[in-house]
Design a protein around this motif. Structure first.
Motif, short mmCIF file in Angstrom:
data_model
loop_
_atom_site.label_atom_id
_atom_site.label_comp_id
_atom_site.label_asym_id
_atom_site.label_seq_id
_atom_site.Cartn_x
_atom_site.Cartn_y
_atom_site.Cartn_z
N VAL A 1 2.27 -1.56 4.59
CA VAL A 1 1.61 -0.25 4.61
C VAL A 1 2.71 0.79 4.69
O VAL A 1 3.34 0.99 5.74
N ILE B 1 3.72 -2.34 9.01
CA ILE B 1 2.96 -1.09 9.04
C ILE B 1 3.88 0.07 9.39
O ILE B 1 4.51 0.09 10.45
N THR C 1 -5.49 2.92 5.70
CA THR C 1 -5.49 1.63 5.02
C THR C 1 -6.32 0.63 5.84
O THR C 1 -6.21 0.57 7.06
N VAL D 1 -4.45 3.32 10.79
CA VAL D 1 -4.78 2.20 9.90
C VAL D 1 -5.61 1.17 10.66
O VAL D 1 -5.61 1.14 11.89
N ASP E 1 -2.03 6.27 5.18
CA ASP E 1 -2.98 6.29 6.29
C ASP E 1 -4.36 5.80 5.84
O ASP E 1 -4.68 5.77 4.65
N HIS F 1 0.85 -1.19 0.00
CA HIS F 1 0.00 0.00 0.00
C HIS F 1 0.88 1.24 0.00
O HIS F 1 1.68 1.45 0.91
N LEU G 1 2.27 -8.42 8.62
CA LEU G 1 1.81 -7.05 8.44
C LEU G 1 2.98 -6.13 8.78
O LEU G 1 3.48 -6.13 9.91
N ASP H 1 0.28 5.69 10.34
CA ASP H 1 -0.66 5.81 11.44
C ASP H 1 -2.10 5.71 10.92
O ASP H 1 -2.34 5.71 9.71
N CYS I 1 -5.69 -2.79 10.50
CA CYS I 1 -5.06 -3.96 9.91
C CYS I 1 -5.10 -5.13 10.89
O CYS I 1 -4.93 -4.94 12.10
#
Length: 344
Positions: free
Chosen positions: A241, A273, A248, A278, A246, A212, A271, A276, A280
């Protein structure tokens, strides 16, 4: 290191091995000591494909050669067949599909093992989904038991695009089905689903990477599998991410059944990441069939093998039900039922 590079150079040391973190459960270098000769062009009859009756257009690629076909339609349904009619030889092929902005396309993709077997296949795919466009990809993989197959799909999404994928496989001697998605955020959506049903000494590796890169992106992922005998299933799912991506929304689930003491499932959901705000989550479960449900079925006179097939069918049916194309969903359901009918 890659199979494509090894085929190009003829050098097996270029194959990925267990030393490569992303390939540690699908070691090709330890399996393949020499690169086989190139598969010859095949001119015989390869029969009908599993999705032919549903397609508006078709492309048939046999042993890496385009046997017949036409450019992918801009809309409608494309049947894309990769047929390996070979005996201890190697071949590769590349294919690209572009869905124009605002258009909708369904790709019904099949991998069909024919001939005597022992083939080595590398397939590279490139999917580009334009702004506001929709692409559904259903992949049915029926390799021969002694085949080695690697298929890698690169998917690029534009803002507002939708990409839905379902991969169904019965494995091979070594098999890796990988999907890499470049996700822009920007209200684009991706669904990546999978089913693996493995028996004998078959192996299947379903690997996905979704990156992402922007705000407001959605990814949903559900993979379910069953392994029995001495089979091995591998699931690797990674959702990245990136900084600034953001809002997501990313969900990943992998769930597997092990029906034999010698079968194995290796799973690595990730994940990563770096943003911020998000939402998930990921889940991973590996276990056996419910003994109470099996006991209840047997008490009602259902043989154990049939009861296991029924329970497994219900287990993986959730993934099949998410296929949007009705005809493809029916073919997928029939394929699952047929595979489970032979599982013990």
């Amino acid at each position: 290191m890659s199979l494509a590079l090894a085929l190009k150079t003829g050098d097996p040391s270029r194959l990925p091995s267990r030393r490569d973190e992303d390939w540690r459960w699908t070691d090709l270098r330890g399996l393949i000591r020499a690169i086989p000769p190139e598969s010859p062009a095949f001119v015989g009859d390869v029969g009908a494909g599993p999705f032919d009756a549903l397609a508006d257009g078709s492309v048939v690629i046999v042993n890496g050669w385009v046997r017949e076909g036409e450019p992918a339609p801009e809309t409608g349904v494309l049947a894309l067949r990769f047929v390996s009619h070979a005996d201890a030889t190697a071949h590769d092929a590349d294919f690209a599909v572009t869905v124009a902005p605002g258009q909708t396309l369904t790709v019904l993709e099949s991998y069909e093992g024919q001939g005597l077997g022992g083939y080595l296949t590398n397939i590279g795919l490139d999917f580009s989904v334009g702004e506001g466009a929709r692409l559904e990809r259903i992949v049915l993989v029926d390799d021969l038991a002694d085949a080695v197959t690697v298929s890698t799909a690169e998917v690029s999404l534009a803002p507002g695009a939708t990409f839905n994928q379902t991969v169904l496989t019965s494995g091979a001697r070594r098999q890796r089905l990988e999907t890499r998605v470049s996700h822009p955020g920007a209200h684009a959506q991706a669904r990546l689903d999978g089913v693996y049903l493995l028996d004998g000494q078959r192996h299947a590796d379903l690997t996905t990477i979704v990156t992402h890169a922007g705000v407001d992106g959605v990814t949903s992922q559900l993979t379910k599998g069953m392994v029995t005998d001495q089979a091995r299933g591998v699931f690797q799912g990674r959702i990245v991410v990136s900084p600034g991506a953001d809002q997501t929304d990313a969900r990943m689930g992998h769930h597997a059944l092990i029906l034999s003491d010698k079968a194995e499932v290796d799973a690595k959901p990730e994940l990563l990441i770096f943003a911020d705000d998000v939402s998930c989550a990921h889940g991973n479960t590996i276990g056996a069939l419910d003994e109470n449900a099996l006991f209840y079925a047997e008490q009602r006179g259902i043989p154990q093998a049939e009861a296991k097939a029924m329970l497994t069918l219900a287990f993986v049916g959730e993934v099949v039900d998410r296929i949007e194309h009705e005809g493809a969903r029916e073919i997928a359901a029939a394929w699952v039922a047929r595979k489970l009918g032979s599982a013990e």
